[in-house]
Design a protein around this motif. Structure first.
Motif, PDB file in Angstrom:
ATOM      1  N   UNK B 122       0.847  -1.189   0.000  1.00  0.00           N
ATOM      2  CA  UNK B 122       0.000   0.000   0.000  1.00  0.00           C
ATOM      3  C   UNK B 122       0.881   1.237   0.000  1.00  0.00           C
ATOM      4  N   UNK B 123       1.002   1.850  -1.175  1.00  0.00           N
ATOM      5  CA  UNK B 123       1.754   3.096  -1.266  1.00  0.00           C
ATOM      6  C   UNK B 123       0.917   4.168  -0.578  1.00  0.00           C
ATOM      7  N   UNK B 124       1.558   5.078   0.106  1.00  0.00           N
ATOM      8  CA  UNK B 124       0.772   6.066   0.849  1.00  0.00           C
ATOM      9  C   UNK B 124       0.499   7.312   0.012  1.00  0.00           C
ATOM     10  N   UNK B 125       1.520   8.124  -0.212  1.00  0.00           N
ATOM     11  CA  UNK B 125       1.271   9.384  -0.919  1.00  0.00           C
ATOM     12  C   UNK B 125       1.784   9.373  -2.353  1.00  0.00           C
ATOM     13  N   UNK B 126       2.035   8.199  -2.917  1.00  0.00           N
ATOM     14  CA  UNK B 126       2.487   8.122  -4.313  1.00  0.00           C
ATOM     15  C   UNK B 126       1.267   8.306  -5.212  1.00  0.00           C
ATOM     16  N   UNK B 127       1.133   9.483  -5.814  1.00  0.00           N
ATOM     17  CA  UNK B 127      -0.149   9.817  -6.438  1.00  0.00           C
ATOM     18  C   UNK B 127      -0.156   9.755  -7.964  1.00  0.00           C
ATOM     19  N   UNK B 128       0.979   9.388  -8.574  1.00  0.00           N
ATOM     20  CA  UNK B 128       0.992   9.272 -10.028  1.00  0.00           C
ATOM     21  C   UNK B 128       0.152   8.066 -10.463  1.00  0.00           C
ATOM     22  N   UNK B 129      -0.559   8.216 -11.592  1.00  0.00           N
ATOM     23  CA  UNK B 129      -1.450   7.153 -12.072  1.00  0.00           C
ATOM     24  C   UNK B 129      -0.720   5.816 -12.217  1.00  0.00           C
ATOM     25  N   UNK B 130       0.535   5.900 -12.701  1.00  0.00           N
ATOM     26  CA  UNK B 130       1.257   4.674 -13.049  1.00  0.00           C
ATOM     27  C   UNK B 130       1.675   3.830 -11.854  1.00  0.00           C
ATOM     28  N   UNK B 131       1.358   4.249 -10.647  1.00  0.00           N
ATOM     29  CA  UNK B 131       1.729   3.457  -9.479  1.00  0.00           C
ATOM     30  C   UNK B 131       0.896   2.170  -9.403  1.00  0.00           C
ATOM     31  N   UNK B 132      -0.392   2.255  -9.767  1.00  0.00           N
ATOM     32  CA  UNK B 132      -1.250   1.077  -9.590  1.00  0.00           C
ATOM     33  C   UNK B 132      -1.698   0.425 -10.902  1.00  0.00           C
ATOM     34  N   UNK B 133      -1.510   1.118 -12.027  1.00  0.00           N
ATOM     35  CA  UNK B 133      -1.871   0.491 -13.308  1.00  0.00           C
ATOM     36  C   UNK B 133      -0.709   0.607 -14.290  1.00  0.00           C
ATOM     37  N   UNK B 134      -0.603  -0.345 -15.213  1.00  0.00           N
ATOM     38  CA  UNK B 134       0.471  -0.261 -16.207  1.00  0.00           C
ATOM     39  C   UNK B 134       0.056   0.670 -17.360  1.00  0.00           C
ATOM     40  N   UNK B 135       0.921   0.771 -18.363  1.00  0.00           N
ATOM     41  CA  UNK B 135       0.667   1.730 -19.445  1.00  0.00           C
ATOM     42  C   UNK B 135      -0.625   1.436 -20.201  1.00  0.00           C
ATOM     43  N   UNK B 136      -1.045   0.166 -20.199  1.00  0.00           N
ATOM     44  CA  UNK B 136      -2.283  -0.185 -20.905  1.00  0.00           C
ATOM     45  C   UNK B 136      -3.514  -0.079 -20.009  1.00  0.00           C
ATOM     46  N   UNK B 137      -3.303   0.373 -18.792  1.00  0.00           N
ATOM     47  CA  UNK B 137      -4.448   0.548 -17.903  1.00  0.00           C
ATOM     48  C   UNK B 137      -4.811  -0.702 -17.110  1.00  0.00           C
ATOM     49  N   UNK B 138      -3.965  -1.763 -17.209  1.00  0.00           N
ATOM     50  CA  UNK B 138      -4.245  -2.971 -16.421  1.00  0.00           C
ATOM     51  C   UNK B 138      -3.739  -2.774 -14.999  1.00  0.00           C
ATOM     52  N   UNK B 139      -4.573  -3.139 -14.049  1.00  0.00           N
ATOM     53  CA  UNK B 139      -4.202  -2.886 -12.663  1.00  0.00           C
ATOM     54  C   UNK B 139      -3.120  -3.878 -12.211  1.00  0.00           C
ATOM     55  N   UNK B 140      -2.170  -3.368 -11.396  1.00  0.00           N
ATOM     56  CA  UNK B 140      -1.203  -4.267 -10.742  1.00  0.00           C
ATOM     57  C   UNK B 140      -1.938  -4.901  -9.573  1.00  0.00           C
ATOM     58  N   UNK B 141      -2.096  -6.228  -9.587  1.00  0.00           N
ATOM     59  CA  UNK B 141      -3.014  -6.834  -8.610  1.00  0.00           C
ATOM     60  C   UNK B 141      -2.629  -6.628  -7.150  1.00  0.00           C
ATOM     61  N   UNK B 142      -1.340  -6.417  -6.866  1.00  0.00           N
ATOM     62  CA  UNK B 142      -0.932  -6.345  -5.459  1.00  0.00           C
ATOM     63  C   UNK B 142      -0.566  -4.933  -5.003  1.00  0.00           C
ATOM     64  N   UNK B 143      -0.824  -3.954  -5.871  1.00  0.00           N
ATOM     65  CA  UNK B 143      -0.405  -2.589  -5.523  1.00  0.00           C
ATOM     66  C   UNK B 143      -1.636  -1.723  -5.247  1.00  0.00           C
ATOM     67  N   UNK B 144      -1.630  -1.053  -4.099  1.00  0.00           N
ATOM     68  CA  UNK B 144      -2.737  -0.166  -3.737  1.00  0.00           C
ATOM     69  C   UNK B 144      -2.174   1.188  -3.304  1.00  0.00           C
ATOM     70  N   UNK B 145      -3.079   2.131  -3.119  1.00  0.00           N
ATOM     71  CA  UNK B 145      -2.628   3.410  -2.551  1.00  0.00           C
ATOM     72  C   UNK B 145      -3.716   3.993  -1.658  1.00  0.00           C
ATOM     73  N   UNK B 146      -3.314   4.932  -0.803  1.00  0.00           N
ATOM     74  CA  UNK B 146      -4.300   5.548   0.094  1.00  0.00           C
ATOM     75  C   UNK B 146      -4.671   6.960  -0.331  1.00  0.00           C
ATOM     76  N   UNK B 147      -3.907   7.537  -1.259  1.00  0.00           N
ATOM     77  CA  UNK B 147      -4.159   8.943  -1.593  1.00  0.00           C
ATOM     78  C   UNK B 147      -4.928   9.041  -2.922  1.00  0.00           C
TER      79      UNK B 147
END
Lengths: 291, 387
Positions: B122-147
């Motif tokens: 769970x990334x906390x303040x990492x707010x760039x779109x690419x933190x949780x989805x790849x370039x094609x918009x597929x979600x990284x299954x184990x990556x989340x964020x709170x912000x």
């Protein structure tokens, strides 16, 4: 034109702080032929010393600055005694002393970070006035810092060239071994050299703290001073000053006219070009004649 | 003597190994944060806050027989160290979930490590779109964020600047070495120009720069009414505002959640008077008053949004652990992940949260518009994304 002059003035004010540090590098290098990487930490010690002298010990500002500078001097001499002298006596290669310096640097900075915390501290405002001449604006504190830096450097010059002790140091710079045989106490020279370079980095740290903020990583700027002293000719004092002013002005002009994104590229390219054509730097006449 | 020493060493090793074999059930939570390095203020308060909360939960009996164990490593504000810390936590310590890192640059490479090790991060303040989805918009299954995410932040700020403040000409000063900063500048510019405004100067700087007068002097030559400074750390804007004041610029600044730290107000409160920023939370919100007071009295430092978000992440893991117990009778990394992905209206430290399963971003996280007034934060408006 106003923009150009404004950038020039900013550049000189930045360069003057580089100069203090670059001269400190040059001084240590000229005598002991190694780069004192712990300068970064000494700056931080100076800035923190002044900050806590004012906020915690409630010293009046001039006294606090003096305290910080003297304290940095002591730390510098202490590091020389603990981290360099044992190596020097055992005739360790110069490179090892540099590594030892890096170790001292990291230790001091980490101790400060863990002890006091990594946040920014605002230096109590000495003067927030801005001097404005023909559209060119500069903070009074910047003027003061530049003037004080140059006075410090002139005093250092007088000490080196007009006193017996200065003569001794210059003799050591020429040849440490021979001067030792001729009766100059090299340990004493080391204490004086590190004392002076401690004072220089202390002054730089205090001004940096006042100008920007006090935090454990403010010493990152010393890498620029190192470059300045190499451009000027490592080991040459006038070279260090000229190199610093050149670098300060170049940085602001590149940021102002080209793009700040290109600033470091220009700075490091300049370093490479200077070294390609003048391997001893601008003022490095020869390795024998350093001070 | 040597023999004695070696016996002692072996004994010590054995004790170490045996103590690791105890049958006590542990919920291991990793914390990947910045404790040293230029941005150490980010992790220092958060670490204390997490330790305190973990102790509190353990005192109350833990979670279904599990004792919480927090393992914290320092990323020194360096991407390489953050990645190394993540590898150590996920691959060697085998934590059940990891909190952090706090910034995009480190979170992006860590998303891959999370995937490989199948442990939720769970990334906390990492707010760039690419933190949780790849370039094609597929979600990284184990990556989340709170912000919230940057496009929304840039959008809300541009909207407020143009519509509510009536600004038409804005300059920007961007940290070109931070994806976060570059991203927000772009989103701001896109929407601001779409509305009819103009970005009259685009200046840049690099992380850890302390000198900004060259860029500010250049901006001073334009007719910009405000300067957008989407900096990931309050240090930059503090120095920028002070140097701007030394140049008598008299402009206001537009900012982002990277600004939010109490130290900023102490550093450059008067210089930033009237400046506007967006943030997901604000420490002046009444709900934090009691927490802030107790925390500062006890530890001598102020808690900040990084501590709030870290606590949010911890509560998410606690929720996931409880759900995992319910579903599988044990706490597993997979169980925690599944629960977090599907959480709905779960009360965390700062607010209730619903997770978007297809993006792993919090759903409808509002952006607060905050003004700096009398060296304090003042909430002006709340932007709710259209759902």
């Amino acid at each position: 034109m106003t923009l150009f002059l404004q950038q020039l003035v900013s550049g000189i004010s930045i360069g003057s702080v580089y100069a203090l540090l670059a001269v400190g590098y040059a001084l240590v290098y000229s005598v002991f032929s190694f780069t004192n990487w712990a300068f970064d930490a000494f700056m931080v010690v100076g800035a923190f010393g002044a900050f806590y002298a004012i906020t915690d010990f409630k010293l009046p500002i001039p006294l606090a600055l003096l305290f910080a500078i003297l304290f940095t001097m002591l730390v510098s001499v202490f590091v020389e005694r603990m981290a360099y002298r044992p190596l020097r006596i055992r005739e360790a290669p110069r490179l090892f002393m540099m590594i030892s310096a890096m170790g001292a640097n990291m230790s001091i900075i980490n101790i400060i970070n863990l002890q006091f915390g990594g946040h920014f501290r605002n230096f109590p405002q000495i003067t927030g006035e801005t001097l404005s001449v023909g559209g060119i604006k500069i903070g009074m504190m910047d003027v003061f810092a530049a003037v004080f830096s140059f006075i410090t450097l002139i005093l250092l010059w007088i000490f080196l060239y007009r006193t017996k002790m200065g003569l001794g140091i210059r003799a050591s710079a020429l040849d440490l071994l021979t001067s030792g045989i001729m009766g100059i106490n090299n340990d004493m020279v080391a204490i004086i050299i590190f004392g002076i370079s401690g004072i220089l980095s202390g002054v730089a740290g205090v001004f940096y703290g006042i100008k920007y903020a006090v935090f454990p990583y403010l010493g990152l700027v010393t890498i620029k001073a190192m470059i300045a002293s190499i451009i000027g000719g490592l080991g040459s004092l006038p070279g260090a000053v000229v190199g610093s002013l050149l670098l300060g002005i170049l940085e602001t002009l590149v940021s102002g006219y080209i793009s700040s994104e290109w600033r470091d590229l220009f700075t490091f390219s300049l370093l490479i070009i200077v070294l390609l054509f003048m391997p001893n730097g601008l003022f490095g006449k020869s390795t024998k004649e350093k001070l | 003597m040597k023999k004695l020493l070696s016996i002692l060493l072996v004994a010590l090793l054995l004790i170490g190994t045996l103590s690791g074999c105890s049958s006590k059930k542990e919920l291991k939570i990793g914390f990947n944060t910045q404790l040293t390095g230029p941005d150490s203020y980010i992790g220092q308060a958060a670490k204390i806050a997490l330790e305190e909360r973990v102790e509190e939960i353990n005192k109350a009996g833990g979670i279904g027989g599990y004792t919480l164990k927090l393992i914290t490593y320092d990323s020194r504000s360096e991407i390489t160290d953050a990645v190394a810390a993540a590898k150590r936590l996920l691959e060697q310590d085998k934590v059940h979930a990891m909190i952090g890192p706090e910034w995009t640059g480190a979170a992006v490479p860590i998303a891959q490590i999370a995937n490989d090790s199948k442990i939720p991060v769970i990334a906390t303040t990492a707010s760039n779109v690419s933190v949780t989805v790849d370039d094609d918009g597929n979600v990284y299954p184990y990556m989340f964020r709170t912000c919230f995410i940057d496009p929304y932040q840039g959008y809300a700020l541009a909207d407020y600047a143009y519509v509510d403040m009536g600004l038409r000409k804005v300059a920007s000063l961007t940290d070109i070495s931070a994806a976060y900063s570059v991203g927000i500048q772009k989103y701001f510019k896109d929407h601001f120009e779409e509305l009819g405004g103009e970005v009259v100067a685009e200046e840049g700087y690099q992380a850890n720069d302390q000198e900004f007068r060259a860029q500010l002097s250049k901006i001073d030559q334009t007719d910009a009414e405000a300067i957008l400074v989407p900096t990931p750390t309050y240090r930059d804007i503090a120095l920028i505002a002070k140097q701007g004041a030394a140049l008598n610029m008299g402009v206001i600044y537009l900012g982002v959640d990277g600004w939010v730290a109490e130290e900023l107000l102490e550093m450059a409160g008067p210089e930033l008077e009237g400046s506007i920023l967006t943030s997901g939370v604000s420490s002046d919100q009444p709900q934090f008053a009691e927490f802030n007071k107790v925390f500062e009295e006890k530890h001598g430092i102020k808690p900040n949004v990084y501590a709030y978000y870290a606590l949010d992440a911890l509560e998410m893991i606690v929720y996931g652990a409880n759900e995992s117990l319910k579903a599988h009778n044990e706490i597993t990394a997979q169980g925690i992940r599944d629960a977090i992905e599907n959480m709905k209206d779960v009360q965390l430290f700062t607010s209730k949260m619903t997770m978007e399963p297809d993006t792993h971003n919090p759903h409808n996280k509002p952006a607060l518009i905050i003004e700096i007034k009398d060296s304090n934060w003042h909430q002006l408006k709340m932007f709710e994304p259209e759902s």
